[in-house]
Design a protein around this motif. Structure first.
Motif, mmCIF file in Angstrom:
data_model
loop_
_atom_site.group_PDB
_atom_site.id
_atom_site.type_symbol
_atom_site.label_atom_id
_atom_site.label_comp_id
_atom_site.label_asym_id
_atom_site.label_seq_id
_atom_site.Cartn_x
_atom_site.Cartn_y
_atom_site.Cartn_z
ATOM 1 N N ILE A 75 148.485 33.961 57.853
ATOM 2 C CA ILE A 75 148.952 35.308 57.573
ATOM 3 C C ILE A 75 149.070 35.510 56.071
ATOM 4 O O ILE A 75 149.186 34.553 55.300
ATOM 5 C CB ILE A 75 150.311 35.606 58.243
ATOM 6 N N ASP A 76 149.013 36.771 55.649
ATOM 7 C CA ASP A 76 149.385 37.162 54.287
ATOM 8 C C ASP A 76 150.824 37.664 54.340
ATOM 9 O O ASP A 76 151.124 38.626 55.062
ATOM 10 C CB ASP A 76 148.489 38.286 53.764
ATOM 11 N N PHE A 77 151.722 37.006 53.608
ATOM 12 C CA PHE A 77 153.100 37.473 53.571
ATOM 13 C C PHE A 77 153.164 38.901 53.023
ATOM 14 O O PHE A 77 152.294 39.318 52.243
ATOM 15 C CB PHE A 77 153.957 36.566 52.688
ATOM 16 N N PRO A 78 154.163 39.677 53.415
ATOM 17 C CA PRO A 78 154.311 41.027 52.863
ATOM 18 C C PRO A 78 154.286 41.002 51.331
ATOM 19 O O PRO A 78 154.854 40.105 50.699
ATOM 20 C CB PRO A 78 155.688 41.459 53.381
ATOM 21 N N GLY A 79 153.570 41.961 50.755
ATOM 22 C CA GLY A 79 153.416 42.019 49.313
ATOM 23 C C GLY A 79 152.311 41.132 48.780
ATOM 24 O O GLY A 79 152.066 41.095 47.570
ATOM 25 N N HIS A 80 151.619 40.420 49.654
ATOM 26 C CA HIS A 80 150.559 39.502 49.261
ATOM 27 C C HIS A 80 149.255 39.875 49.963
ATOM 28 O O HIS A 80 149.268 40.406 51.077
ATOM 29 C CB HIS A 80 150.915 38.065 49.639
ATOM 30 N N GLY A 81 148.146 39.547 49.315
ATOM 31 C CA GLY A 81 146.841 39.694 49.941
ATOM 32 C C GLY A 81 146.593 41.072 50.513
ATOM 33 O O GLY A 81 146.769 42.095 49.851
ATOM 34 N N ARG A 82 146.245 41.106 51.803
ATOM 35 C CA ARG A 82 145.907 42.361 52.459
ATOM 36 C C ARG A 82 147.029 42.906 53.338
ATOM 37 O O ARG A 82 146.831 43.880 54.070
ATOM 38 C CB ARG A 82 144.634 42.159 53.285
ATOM 39 N N SER A 83 148.193 42.288 53.281
ATOM 40 C CA SER A 83 149.355 42.854 53.966
ATOM 41 C C SER A 83 149.944 43.990 53.139
ATOM 42 O O SER A 83 149.729 44.073 51.923
ATOM 43 C CB SER A 83 150.424 41.773 54.208
ATOM 44 N N ARG A 84 150.713 44.848 53.791
ATOM 45 C CA ARG A 84 151.307 45.967 53.055
ATOM 46 C C ARG A 84 152.365 45.454 52.074
ATOM 47 O O ARG A 84 152.894 44.357 52.209
ATOM 48 C CB ARG A 84 151.936 46.964 54.026
ATOM 49 N N ASP A 85 152.648 46.269 51.073
ATOM 50 C CA ASP A 85 153.651 45.909 50.088
ATOM 51 C C ASP A 85 155.017 45.744 50.745
ATOM 52 O O ASP A 85 155.319 46.389 51.753
ATOM 53 C CB ASP A 85 153.743 46.972 48.993
ATOM 54 N N TRP A 86 155.816 44.874 50.162
ATOM 55 C CA TRP A 86 157.190 44.719 50.627
ATOM 56 C C TRP A 86 157.985 45.949 50.230
ATOM 57 O O TRP A 86 157.907 46.420 49.083
ATOM 58 C CB TRP A 86 157.796 43.459 50.012
ATOM 59 N N ASP A 87 158.759 46.482 51.173
ATOM 60 C CA ASP A 87 159.537 47.695 50.907
ATOM 61 C C ASP A 87 160.875 47.405 50.224
ATOM 62 O O ASP A 87 161.692 48.300 50.026
ATOM 63 C CB ASP A 87 159.779 48.481 52.203
ATOM 64 N N ARG A 88 161.077 46.140 49.873
ATOM 65 C CA ARG A 88 162.287 45.697 49.175
ATOM 66 C C ARG A 88 163.546 45.887 50.007
ATOM 67 O O ARG A 88 164.661 45.932 49.481
ATOM 68 C CB ARG A 88 162.429 46.371 47.797
#
Length: 256
Positions: free
Chosen positions: A43-56
């Motif tokens: 997997i791509d962690f949130p905010g990484h690669g092709r996953s969506r950005d982390w919403d903080r």
């Protein structure tokens, strides 16, 4: 959305968790060497690669833990590198029923080494990085981070797009401090590591920062069933720079 990709055709299944500022693509070399024996997902962690950005929202380490749990449909071999190794360790503590075997490559669970000489030396070494983050000097922070934890390539020799991606994501590093330095989830609290019953492989490069050797040593002392492997000539990015050797260590550990 959490991006996922797959490799291999073996009967046994594994989930691969990448390091900070990278993506599941970092596993292509290791996965290629294990493709005949393992069916692997990354997997791509949130905010990484092709996953969506982390919403903080929420604790970032817990967000990564949740992303990993969401990718699991059955118990698997859990293989993690750096940040990914700390998420894997957390899962082994919190959700042991999901983990058949655990491979921790260069885990950056700094809290495990608190009180050791190597921790004090490391804390002093990374102080300039913390100062750069605090001052908003993100490019300086990204350069210092990759100098310590990268493949050994000089900052100016990295492709411009890659440098910019590190600068854009460098804020994810301090977002993990609560978990990695202060153990806000209690992963390395007394009795937790000792309760892990699955076999564990600890891998490090012999050229990595000394803190990694200290962390793996501290974990090995507490784990009921631990094996340690040091990869000669390798640094922190050993799954990329020494993919064959890492795959061989994993294959031997899992009896593939």
């Amino acid at each position: 959305m959490v991006y996922m990709q797959h490799w291999g055709r073996g009967d046994q299944r594994a989930l691969l968790l990448h390091c900070s500022l990278a993506s599941s693509d970092a596993w292509r070399g290791v996965a290629g060497h294990l493709a005949d024996d393992l069916s692997m997902s990354g997997i791509d962690f949130p905010g990484h690669g092709r996953s969506r950005d982390w919403d903080r929202q929420g604790d970032y380490h817990a967000v990564c833990r949740d992303a990993a749990v969401g990718a699991l449909e059955e118990p698997v071999h859990l293989i993690g590198h750096s940040l990914g190794a700390t998420v894997a360790l957390r899962l082994a503590v919190e959700r042991p029923e999901l983990v058949r075997a655990l491979v921790l490559i260069e885990p950056v669970f700094f809290a495990a080494a608190k009180g050791l000489d190597a921790y004090a030396v490391f804390e002093e070494a990374v102080a300039p990085f913390a100062e750069a983050i605090e001052a908003g000097r993100n490019e300086d922070a990204a350069r210092m981070f990759t100098d310590l934890w990268g493949t050994g390539a000089a900052w100016q020799d990295l492709p411009a797009a890659l440098r910019q991606s590190f600068v854009d994501r460098i804020g994810l590093i301090p977002a993990t401090e609560g978990a990695l330095y202060h153990d806000n989830a209690g992963v390395v609290a007394d009795g937790k590591i000792e309760a892990i019953t699955c076999p564990v492989l600890l891998i490090e490069g012999d050229q990595s920062p000394a803190i990694i050797n200290a962390i793996n040593g501290a974990l090995a002392e507490r784990l009921p069933d631990a094996t340690r492997v040091s990869i000669k000539g390798a640094g922190h990015m050993v799954p990329i720079t020494h993919a064959k050797e890492v795959a061989q260590a994993i294959g031997g550990f899992l009896n593939l």
